[in-house]
Scaffold this active site. Sequence first.
Site, PDB file in Angstrom:
ATOM      1  N   LEU A 175      -2.503   2.357   7.441  1.00 22.43           N
ATOM      2  CA  LEU A 175      -2.412   1.009   6.834  1.00 22.43           C
ATOM      3  C   LEU A 175      -2.339   1.274   5.077  1.00 22.43           C
ATOM      4  O   LEU A 175      -2.825   1.643   4.305  1.00 22.43           O
ATOM      5  CB  LEU A 175      -4.425   0.497   7.020  1.00 22.43           C
ATOM      6  N   ASP A 176      -1.074   0.207   4.811  1.00 19.42           N
ATOM      7  CA  ASP A 176      -1.224  -0.444   3.736  1.00 19.42           C
ATOM      8  C   ASP A 176      -2.439  -0.472   2.704  1.00 19.42           C
ATOM      9  O   ASP A 176      -3.300  -0.554   3.167  1.00 19.42           O
ATOM     10  CB  ASP A 176       0.211  -1.183   3.692  1.00 19.42           C
ATOM     11  N   ARG A 177      -2.093  -0.269   1.157  1.00 17.70           N
ATOM     12  CA  ARG A 177      -2.975  -0.581   0.069  1.00 17.70           C
ATOM     13  C   ARG A 177      -3.494  -1.465   0.686  1.00 17.70           C
ATOM     14  O   ARG A 177      -4.939  -1.467   0.247  1.00 17.70           O
ATOM     15  CB  ARG A 177      -3.114   0.375  -1.223  1.00 17.70           C
ATOM     16  N   ARG A 236       5.162  -7.259   7.164  1.00 16.28           N
ATOM     17  CA  ARG A 236       5.539  -7.885   6.064  1.00 16.28           C
ATOM     18  C   ARG A 236       6.557  -8.106   6.303  1.00 16.28           C
ATOM     19  O   ARG A 236       7.614  -8.618   5.844  1.00 16.28           O
ATOM     20  CB  ARG A 236       5.359  -6.790   4.801  1.00 16.28           C
TER      21      ARG A 236
END
Length: 217
Positions: free
Chosen positions: A55-57, A157
């Site tokens: 998962l992205d930050r 995104r």
Amino acid sequence: MIDFPILFEDGEALVIDKPAGLPLDTPRAGGVSLDDYLDELRFGFQRAPAPVHRLDRDTSGCLLLARNPKALKRFSAAFEARIVTKVYLGVVQGTFELKHGTIDLALSKISSAANGWRMIAAKKGKPARTHWKVLAEHDGLSLVEFRPETGRTHQIRVHALEGLGQPLVGDPVYGDGDGTGRTLLHALRLEVPRDGKPPVVAEAPIPDDFRALGFTL
């Protein structure tokens, strides 16, 4: 000290509700990451658990950890085979006439010395598919459910920007980065089938920053 909820736990799996802002790996500039919590997440087991996916930050919500190498291999294979159900919530700029659909846009990575790297829609990129549905609208923003079939880097995104024509609120790379302290993307639900065992099923509550914009489930 662990300061996030455990959403699922058994002998081979943990699912945590990863907080927004917590990277999985130690940042180059230093700081806290998930690595700092893995030893605490043993809970008496011999090995520290390992993240199965990424998962992205900025992304909050369901993150699966495997408690042993065999489980890690099986769970990773399930992700590769695209039999894992992943449901995300995102707050998107604007509202839309069409309220549901599927985005098929292949993705490729580009980079430059000035701007760093990012993903773009490209015909010669890796195939990427995301199903989406508008759940609610408030103050010119939309709460959108995303169900990615593939797991490309920054898929939701880029698909929000290129497929829906609007970025996720707060996205500093694909949007203007304004409005919140982070990209508003949340891993709401995760379901991982297992041979001979009940599936791993977890759901992460909608975050406070989503609620602050008027969005609840």
